[in-house]
Design an enzyme around this catalytic site. Structure first.
Site, mmCIF file in Angstrom:
data_model
loop_
_atom_site.group_PDB
_atom_site.id
_atom_site.type_symbol
_atom_site.label_atom_id
_atom_site.label_comp_id
_atom_site.label_asym_id
_atom_site.label_seq_id
_atom_site.Cartn_x
_atom_site.Cartn_y
_atom_site.Cartn_z
ATOM 1 N N ARG A 106 0.972 -1.214 -0.099
ATOM 2 C CA ARG A 106 0.043 0.170 0.018
ATOM 3 C C ARG A 106 0.775 1.141 -0.049
ATOM 4 N NH1 ARG A 106 -5.166 1.806 3.786
ATOM 5 N NH2 ARG A 106 -5.902 0.522 2.093
ATOM 6 N N HIS A 133 -7.498 0.787 -6.291
ATOM 7 C CA HIS A 133 -7.605 0.015 -5.089
ATOM 8 C C HIS A 133 -8.546 -1.345 -5.348
ATOM 9 C CE1 HIS A 133 -7.879 -0.919 -0.553
ATOM 10 N NE2 HIS A 133 -8.685 -0.154 -0.358
ATOM 11 N N GLN A 136 -10.465 -3.834 -2.524
ATOM 12 C CA GLN A 136 -11.666 -3.249 -2.136
ATOM 13 C C GLN A 136 -12.588 -3.576 -3.075
ATOM 14 O OE1 GLN A 136 -12.173 -0.964 0.656
ATOM 15 N NE2 GLN A 136 -14.160 -1.473 0.020
ATOM 16 N N ASP A 229 -17.014 7.836 -1.084
ATOM 17 C CA ASP A 229 -15.936 7.763 -0.406
ATOM 18 C C ASP A 229 -15.397 9.140 0.172
ATOM 19 O OD1 ASP A 229 -13.247 6.921 0.563
ATOM 20 O OD2 ASP A 229 -12.236 6.676 -1.349
ATOM 21 N N CYS A 270 -16.133 2.347 1.357
ATOM 22 C CA CYS A 270 -15.029 1.444 1.696
ATOM 23 C C CYS A 270 -14.652 1.783 3.192
ATOM 24 C CB CYS A 270 -13.918 1.810 0.606
ATOM 25 S SG CYS A 270 -13.462 3.514 0.692
HETATM 26 N N1 NVA Z 1 -9.739 7.046 -1.223
HETATM 27 C C1 NVA Z 1 -9.324 6.736 0.086
HETATM 28 C C2 NVA Z 1 -9.475 5.242 0.092
HETATM 29 C C3 NVA Z 1 -9.244 4.702 1.807
HETATM 30 C C4 NVA Z 1 -9.697 3.386 1.654
HETATM 31 C C5 NVA Z 1 -8.035 6.906 0.082
HETATM 32 O O1 NVA Z 1 -6.893 7.056 -0.685
HETATM 33 O O2 NVA Z 1 -7.492 7.511 1.395
HETATM 34 N N1 CP Z 2 -10.983 0.330 2.994
HETATM 35 C C1 CP Z 2 -9.877 0.415 3.335
HETATM 36 O O1 CP Z 2 -8.913 0.006 2.513
HETATM 37 O O2 CP Z 2 -9.680 0.457 4.541
HETATM 38 P P1 CP Z 2 -8.387 0.688 5.276
HETATM 39 O O3 CP Z 2 -7.699 2.092 4.843
HETATM 40 O O4 CP Z 2 -8.583 0.802 6.840
HETATM 41 O O5 CP Z 2 -7.351 -0.226 4.951
#
Ligand code: NVA
Ligand code: CP
Length: 327
Positions: A106, A133, A136, A229, A270
């Site tokens: 990540r 993602h 997800q 989101d 998510c």
């Molecule tokens: N769009 C968000 C998703 C988190 C799971 C991010 O990248 O922070």
């Molecule tokens: N939805 C998701 O990816 O959650 P986290 O950021 O907690 O992993």
């Protein structure tokens, strides 16, 4: 179908049949877990979990999935290894590939996760980048199958930031599975042009459609699922003032739920979500901008429409399927 040795860097790399296969396998793992049937099918293997950004669901899903499969996970946070600071990504990937059977990553750049796969020579799983993602969306699709009953023909409306990484992956996934995907977003937050073009063509081939609109009423009408989101993704926190002014009209509230004209519409997110002021960030937003809720109201979040915690649980089952099938 054999996915052994494959990475999951983005859904674009997978066929509809392969996605269906992963979802079917995830449903089976979910049953095994529910019945308490042990499935330590990969005993003796090890995986590395690299997190440049924070996580609750993705990290926990990978750790629990690994434990359930008999695999030993090593968590490596952003301050734990050199990665790009004092050792190149290429060298780090080569080292990890000699020790581990698979790597989750990540981080920020999509190119990084692609390079990890290239240089490590073991399966690499994208646990979120600025662009995509994919794990997800596998969880989201399993959840939609469970609640709506099907993917093909389902109208899935993403409301909010049209440049969002989750939306990008939903768009690709929806195009592959023949869904009707609508992005309700302002003109200033349009999805990446190339990706939109690719997805639109794929959707047409698979009997689905992709649409981007700033006309909220038309966009949400007839929706089977409303998805949103957070308004600022990880690493974009400085954009908060701009995003609030762009996205305030796009908040998912009960009026929007009613505007779907579907009493059985589902709400998905998510997570994490800003639906109250019970976090430090939401407190700051409340003090500076006067908002008590952001992308979704507390009322919708807690309503019978909301299936957000089913989604969260399904992260475990789908990630387990991905690891088990590809390692
Ligand atoms: N769009 C968000 C998703 C988190 C799971 C991010 O990248 O922070
Ligand atoms: N939805 C998701 O990816 O959650 P986290 O950021 O907690 O992993």
């Amino acid at each position: 179908m054999d996915l052994k040795g494959r990475s999951l860097l983005k859904l674009l790399d997978y066929t509809p049949a392969e996605i269906e296969f992963i979802l079917a396998s995830a449903a089976q793992y979910k049953q095994l877990k529910k019945h308490g049937t042990l499935h330590r099918e990969h005993e003796g293997k090890s995986i590395a979990l690299l997190f440049e950004k924070t996580s609750t669901r993705t990290r926990c899903a990978f750790e629990v999935a690994a434990a359930d499969l008999g695999i030993a996970p090593t968590f490596l946070g952003k301050d734990d290894i050199q990665l790009g600071k004092k050792e190149s990504l290429e060298d780090t990937a080569k080292v990890l590939g000699r020790m581990y059977d698979g790597i989750e990553f990540r981080g920020f750049k999509q190119q990084d996760v692609e390079d990890l796969a290239k240089f490590s020579q073991v399966p690499v799983w994208n646990g979120l980048t600025d662009e995509f993602h994919p794990t997800q969306v596998l969880a989201d699709f399993l959840t939609i199958q469970e609640h709506v009953g099907k993917l093909k023909g389902t109208k899935l409306v993403f409301v909010g930031d049209g440049t969002d990484n989750v939306s990008n992956s939903l768009m690709v996934g929806a195009a592959k599975m023949g869904m009707h995907y609508v992005i309700a977003t302002p003109n200033t937050l349009q999805p990446p042009v190339d990706l939109l073009e690719t997805a639109t063509q794929m959707a047409t081939e698979n009997g689905g459609s992709i649409e981007v609109s700033d006309d909220l009423a038309t966009a949400v009408s007839g929706a089977d699922v409303i998805y949103t989101d957070i308004w600022v993704s990880m690493g974009q926190e400085d954009l908060i003032a701009e995003r609030i002014s762009q996205l305030k009209p796009y908040q998912v509230n009960m009026d929007m739920i009613k505007a779907t004209n579907n009493p059985d519409v589902f709400f998905m997110h998510c997570l994490p979500a800003f639906h109250d002021t019970n976090t430090d960030f939401a407190q700051m937003v409340h003090e500076k901008y006067g908002l008590t809720e952001m992308e979704v109201t507390d009322e919708v979040f807690r309503s019978q429409h909301s299936i957000v915690f089913d989604q969260a649980e399904n992260r475990l089952h789908t990630i387990k399927a991905v690891i088990a099938l590809t390692i």
